[in-house]
Every structure is written in structure tokens, then in C-alpha cells.
Design a protein around this motif. Sequence first.
Motif, PDB file in Angstrom:
ATOM      1  N   ARG A 397       0.820  -1.210   0.000  1.00  9.94           N
ATOM      2  CA  ARG A 397       0.000   0.000   0.000  1.00  9.94           C
ATOM      3  C   ARG A 397       0.855   1.262   0.000  1.00  9.94           C
ATOM      4  O   ARG A 397       0.430   2.311  -0.481  1.00  9.94           O
ATOM      5  CB  ARG A 397      -0.936   0.016   1.220  1.00  9.94           C
ATOM      6  N   SER A 398       2.070   1.163   0.551  1.00  9.54           N
ATOM      7  CA  SER A 398       2.925   2.348   0.640  1.00  9.54           C
ATOM      8  C   SER A 398       3.583   2.699  -0.694  1.00  9.54           C
ATOM      9  O   SER A 398       4.128   3.801  -0.838  1.00  9.54           O
ATOM     10  CB  SER A 398       4.023   2.121   1.692  1.00  9.54           C
ATOM     11  N   TYR A 399       3.533   1.784  -1.655  1.00  4.37           N
ATOM     12  CA  TYR A 399       4.195   2.032  -2.933  1.00  4.37           C
ATOM     13  C   TYR A 399       3.355   2.983  -3.783  1.00  4.37           C
ATOM     14  O   TYR A 399       2.169   2.748  -4.007  1.00  4.37           O
ATOM     15  CB  TYR A 399       4.429   0.721  -3.680  1.00  4.37           C
ATOM     16  N   ARG A 400       3.973   4.025  -4.295  1.00  2.00           N
ATOM     17  CA  ARG A 400       3.273   5.020  -5.098  1.00  2.00           C
ATOM     18  C   ARG A 400       3.899   5.167  -6.484  1.00  2.00           C
ATOM     19  O   ARG A 400       3.635   6.139  -7.189  1.00  2.00           O
ATOM     20  CB  ARG A 400       3.304   6.392  -4.391  1.00  2.00           C
ATOM     21  N   GLY A 401       4.696   4.209  -6.889  1.00  2.00           N
ATOM     22  CA  GLY A 401       5.384   4.308  -8.160  1.00  2.00           C
ATOM     23  C   GLY A 401       4.547   3.820  -9.329  1.00  2.00           C
ATOM     24  O   GLY A 401       3.343   3.550  -9.213  1.00  2.00           O
ATOM     25  N   ALA A 402       5.197   3.670 -10.463  1.00  2.00           N
ATOM     26  CA  ALA A 402       4.507   3.261 -11.691  1.00  2.00           C
ATOM     27  C   ALA A 402       4.116   1.794 -11.628  1.00  2.00           C
ATOM     28  O   ALA A 402       4.785   0.986 -10.978  1.00  2.00           O
ATOM     29  CB  ALA A 402       5.429   3.502 -12.889  1.00  2.00           C
ATOM     30  N   PRO A 403       3.013   1.420 -12.321  1.00  2.00           N
ATOM     31  CA  PRO A 403       2.603   0.019 -12.358  1.00  2.00           C
ATOM     32  C   PRO A 403       3.688  -0.845 -13.017  1.00  2.00           C
ATOM     33  O   PRO A 403       4.421  -0.379 -13.879  1.00  2.00           O
ATOM     34  CB  PRO A 403       1.332   0.041 -13.198  1.00  2.00           C
TER      35      PRO A 403
END
Length: 420
Positions: A397-403
Amino acid sequence: MPRRDSALPRDFWARPHIAAALATCDLPAVLEGVRSAQGWSQGELAAAVGYSQSWVSRVINRQQALTVEQVRDLSGRLGIPIHLLRFADAAAPERGAGPTKRREFGKVVTAALTVPVAPARGDIGDHTAPTLRAITGGQRRLDASSPSRDLAAGARAHVELTTRTLARARRTPYAPDIAAAASEAAGFAAWLHADMDDAGSARGHYRTAVRGARLAGEPLLGAYMLGSLAAFETDNGDAAVGLELTREAGRLVGAGAHPTAAAWLACVRAVAHAALGEARAADRAIAAAEAAVARRDNAQPPWPWVFPFDAAKVAGYRALVAVRLRRPADARRAFAEAFAQAAPATKQRGVLMVEMARAHIAAGEVDEAFRLAGDALGIGVRYGSDRLVSRVRRFRRSYRGAPARCLRELDERLADTLAL
């Protein structure tokens, strides 16, 4: 090889701490006193008495109970004046009786002056506390290969058993030892519930463990349980409380703490400081831990620690601190050092994998980060560790990078865990 006939100082057996140990048949204290006076290592003491070093270490660390037969044997080999030992008087138990009492002289005197001692019940005696501790020890060994949920019911039942036994043992000489056994049982139950992600139950068991240690009058045990609770609170997002608990634990052990205890508490404190963003304080605590583990007297851990707290363990904590302070390069180096020197227990390895994944994310290495998270998830599922599965979910959930493909694969596996 030590000389068995080397003379002790003339006043040795009359020294207050030795006389007190003889008066209460506290052989661990007597053996340690003889070893220190002779300038022997534990290995040399073991050679002098004809037992293995590991056995002697367990005796001195109060992890091995002694029979009367063994007391007589050790006394003969070391020239201990057996007539001064309490069990040798007219009220002594017969040969082959159970383990000797191991209460410290000060506690015995205090109890005798302040509490009327009731006669022991028939089902409670010298054997009771070692038996209760052996049950906890067996459960701990199973924890290495069993899901926490499979062990939790038995652990809770054992906590109830030790609590009831302690209630029956009140005002007997056996109560302090049984209180220590009850503390250890509650501490293990707390760990299991923490691994099950049941914070409320874990916190309750930790508090029970701390109370048991206080009843036992064992500062080291109390510090161990307070430190464990501190690590738990920090891990669950309340680092300020965790930090205060480490300070209380430090006050219990004092400035002369065994290096294993000092290093472990310093590491727990360092993680709390890092979680609060206090980088300098965290670095100072890690430095203190490194200094403690490097001490020459860090060979034998004090009860209730089972293994010495060594450089590899400090490296693991240094990595955790670096992750929380957003120092990915430092974290990766420390993780590599920790894993190169020792293999952590499986569940703990899974926890470290998630932390390593955070360090790789911070360094922009997404594929490696999610590979590690996937491996950690596999361990969590295999060992039924809800705590570990929750850590992986929080990491995702903490990841906000590209798919990316690695994200989709982890998402699918996380979805599968909900159906298990």
C-alpha cells in the motif's frame, strides 16, 4: 588445564556473598565465586569439576537445576565446605532428592522477615518451576517450525496453569521461581499473539509477563519483558511509548548490565529513536550496542537470554534503523552483513525481507523489492504469520510508483491469501 589443588584465599568461604550463597545452597553463585577467585574461564572451571562447559554454563546462568547428588559431587571436587551448605544439616533431603533451591540470600531473608511462610502444598516443590519452564521451552522450540495459531491455545492454557500454580504457591519459598516461570509463559504467549497480529491480546500478555517478573524479583527478567513490550509498541506505531519502556528497562538492569542485555536494549532503543526521526540518538544507541557486543565478557548470555547478542544481530538492527531514517545504501550494507554472519529464524527472516524491500524501493530497485516482498509473503502464509502478511500488505500500500508486472503478481498473491 587448571590446577584443582590451587589454593583459594584463606577468607574466601567467609566472604559475605559466598557465606550467603552457602547458607542458601546457591551453588551457581558459589561456582561463579570460585571461578572468579581462581581466575578461571568457564571452560577451565568445567575441566576442574569434570563436567561439560555447556552444562557448567547452564548451571551458572541458572538454566540447569542441580540434584543433591550433583551438589555433593561438585563440593567434593572443588573443596567446598559441605558442612556449611544448608542441605547438609539434620533437615536435609535424602540423596536423589529434587533440584536445589536457587533463591538469592537477600530475597530469602526479606521473605522470612516480612511474610509468614506457609507450608508447601504437596503438589508444589523444587520441581514445580523447572517443570513449568520446560513446557515453555518446548513450546518455543516448536515455534521455529509451527504456525503461531497452532501453538496459541496451548500457550494460553499454559499461562493459566502457571497463574493458578502461582496462586497456590503464595507465601511458600517456591513462589518467586514460579512467578518467573509464569512471566516466561506469558511472554511467549505475547509473542505468539503479536505474530497473529492480535495486538490487544499480545499487549495484555506482555503486561502479565512484566508483573510476573516483578513478583519474582528478577530485574533481568523484568528488563527482558519490558524491552520486548517496547519493541512491540514501536513496531505497532507508538515509538514514544516504546522509548519510555526501554528507559524503564535500562533502570532495572542498571549501569552494570551484562553486555548482551545492554546491547539488545540499546538496539530496541535505537529503532524507537529512528521511528521518531531522531537520527543522532539512534546512531548513538547503535554505537553503544556495538561497543557492548565487542566486550570480552559477552561470551555467555544471562538468563532469560538464550544466545549472546552478537555483531550480526546488531547489524540487523542497524539495517532497521537505516530503513526508518531513509538511508537505503546503509540499510542494504547492514542487511548484507547481518545475513552473511548468521541465519535468522524463518519468521524473523521474513520480517527482515520486508524491511530490505523498503530499502530497495528507496533506492529505486522496484523488481528486487517486490521479489523480496513476495518471498516474505510466502513465509507468512506457510507459517501462518498474520503479522508478516500484514507487513507485506502495508508495504504494498505504501508504494506510489509506476505500475509494473511485479506489482500485479504480488497483488494476485495477496488476494489469494484472503481466500485461505
